[in-house]
Design an enzyme around this catalytic site. Structure first.
Site, PDB file in Angstrom:
ATOM      1  N   CYS A  80       0.826  -1.205   0.000  1.00 45.14           N
ATOM      2  CA  CYS A  80       0.000   0.000   0.000  1.00 45.14           C
ATOM      3  C   CYS A  80       0.867   1.266   0.000  1.00 45.14           C
ATOM      4  O   CYS A  80       1.520   1.553  -0.989  1.00 45.14           O
ATOM      5  CB  CYS A  80      -0.987  -0.070   1.152  1.00 45.14           C
ATOM      6  SG  CYS A  80      -2.435   0.959   0.861  1.00 45.14           S
ATOM      7  N   HIS A 172      -3.324  -5.022   1.844  1.00 45.45           N
ATOM      8  CA  HIS A 172      -2.646  -5.259   3.128  1.00 45.45           C
ATOM      9  C   HIS A 172      -2.740  -6.728   3.560  1.00 45.45           C
ATOM     10  O   HIS A 172      -3.643  -7.067   4.334  1.00 45.45           O
ATOM     11  CB  HIS A 172      -3.342  -4.455   4.228  1.00 45.45           C
ATOM     12  CG  HIS A 172      -3.058  -2.999   4.233  1.00 45.45           C
ATOM     13  ND1 HIS A 172      -2.119  -2.425   5.063  1.00 45.45           N
ATOM     14  CD2 HIS A 172      -3.599  -1.994   3.526  1.00 45.45           C
ATOM     15  CE1 HIS A 172      -2.103  -1.121   4.863  1.00 45.45           C
ATOM     16  NE2 HIS A 172      -2.997  -0.821   3.940  1.00 45.45           N
ATOM     17  N   GLU A 174      -1.035  -8.295   5.715  1.00 47.21           N
ATOM     18  CA  GLU A 174      -0.734  -8.465   7.146  1.00 47.21           C
ATOM     19  C   GLU A 174      -1.981  -8.342   8.005  1.00 47.21           C
ATOM     20  O   GLU A 174      -1.974  -8.731   9.169  1.00 47.21           O
ATOM     21  CB  GLU A 174       0.343  -7.457   7.583  1.00 47.21           C
ATOM     22  CG  GLU A 174      -0.123  -6.020   7.815  1.00 47.21           C
ATOM     23  CD  GLU A 174      -0.396  -5.230   6.539  1.00 47.21           C
ATOM     24  OE1 GLU A 174      -0.300  -5.809   5.437  1.00 47.21           O
ATOM     25  OE2 GLU A 174      -0.722  -4.033   6.649  1.00 47.21           O
TER      26      GLU A 174
HETATM   27  N1  GLN Z   1      -3.566   6.443   1.157  1.00 46.82           N
HETATM   28  C1  GLN Z   1      -2.258   6.164   1.676  1.00 46.82           C
HETATM   29  C2  GLN Z   1      -1.196   6.936   0.900  1.00 46.82           C
HETATM   30  O1  GLN Z   1      -1.479   7.450  -0.135  1.00 46.82           O
HETATM   31  C3  GLN Z   1      -1.973   4.679   1.615  1.00 46.82           C
HETATM   32  C4  GLN Z   1      -2.982   3.945   2.465  1.00 46.82           C
HETATM   33  C5  GLN Z   1      -2.456   2.695   3.083  1.00 46.82           C
HETATM   34  O2  GLN Z   1      -1.266   2.442   3.152  1.00 46.82           O
HETATM   35  N2  GLN Z   1      -3.382   1.904   3.590  1.00 46.82           N
HETATM   36  O3  GLN Z   1      -0.100   7.030   1.331  1.00 46.82           O
END
Ligand code: GLN
Length: 195
Positions: A80, A172, A174
Site C-alpha cells: 500500500c 494489506h 498483514e
Molecule cells: N492512502 C495512503 C497513501 O497514499 C496509503 C494507504 C495505506 O497504506 N493503507 O499514502
C-alpha cells in the site's frame, strides 16, 4: 538460521507485519536507522501514509540506505503506502520516494467510493484459494513496464507485482490470517541470502 526481515518502523501498520513474519518463523526487526538496514535478508515497507513515511525516511538517511541495499539485491516488499514509495512514478505527486520499481501508481484511487473494502484476489502464480485482499485508501497501479510480473489482478488491474527482488501490493496481507504473501517474500529473501 532464521531470516532477518526488517519492517520500516517510522510510521504506519508496523506491528501486524512483525506478527506475520514471526508466525512464519522469521526474525522480525524494527528499522529506524540506516545502520539497521545493513544485515537484513529482506525489508518490508508497511502501509500507512506515504508522504509522511517518505519525509521521515529522507530526514533519517533511509532513502539512500534502502536504495543501496535494494541495488545489492536485498528483497524489498512494499504494501500500500510502501508500494507508493517504491514506484518510480506517482500521478500528481512530487513526494519523496525510493524510485525502485517501473510502475506508475495513483494514490487513494480505490478510495473514492468507499474508504476500505475486502475482495477475493485470484493469485494463480501463488496457488490455492483466492487471497482475502484488504484495501484501505489503496493505490492503483495505473501502468507497469512489461518486465514487471503481475502476480495477481483485481478487475483486470495488477494488485500484486514483482520486479526481480522487489515486491509490491495495493492491499494489506498483514491484516488477514493468510500468510501466503509473507511466505512468498520469505522465499525471495531466502534465495537471496543463499546466493
Ligand atoms: N492512502 C495512503 C497513501 O497514499 C496509503 C494507504 C495505506 O497504506 N493503507 O499514502
Amino acid at each position: 538460521m532464521a531470516l532477518r526481515i526488517g519492517v520500516m518502523s517510522l510510521q504506519g501498520a508496523v506491528e501486524p507485519h512483525i506478527k506475520a513474519l514471526t508466525e512464519c518463523g522469521a526474525r522480525a526487526e524494527r528499522v529506524r536507522t540506516p545502520e539497521e538496514t545493513e544485515r537484513l535478508d529482506g525489508l518490508i515497507l508497511p502501509g500507512g501514509e506515504s508522504t509522511t513515511m517518505g519525509i521521515l525516511m529522507s530526514r533519517f538517511g533511509l532513502m539512500e540506505a534502502v536504495q543501496k541495499r535494494a541495488a545489492e539485491g536485498m528483497p524489498v516488499y512494499g504494501a500500500c503506502a510502501g508500494m507508493i514509495l517504491m514506484a518510480k512514478q506517482i500521478v500528481d505527486s512530487e513526494q519523496p520516494r525510493l524510485e525502485l520499481m517501473d510502475i506508475r501508481v495513483r494514490r487513494n484511487a480505490y478510495g473514492r467510493q468507499v474508504d476500505s473494502f475486502e475482495a477475493p484476489i485470484e493469485m494463480p502464480s501463488l496457488g490455492g484459494e483466492p487471497f482475502p485482499g484488504v484495501f484501505i485508501r489503496a493505490p492503483f497501479i495505473e501502468s507497469a513496464e512489461p518486465h514487471v510480473r503481475r502476480l495477481a489482478e483485481l478487475d483486470g488491474r495488477p494488485v500484486l507485482v514483482q520486479e526481480g527482488n522487489l515486491l509490491a501490493s495495493s492491499f494489506h496481507p498483514e491484516l488477514t490470517a493468510d500468510r501466503r504473501i509473507h511466505r512468498y517474500f520469505l522465499q525471495m529473501s531466502d534465495n537471496e541470502s543463499g546466493a
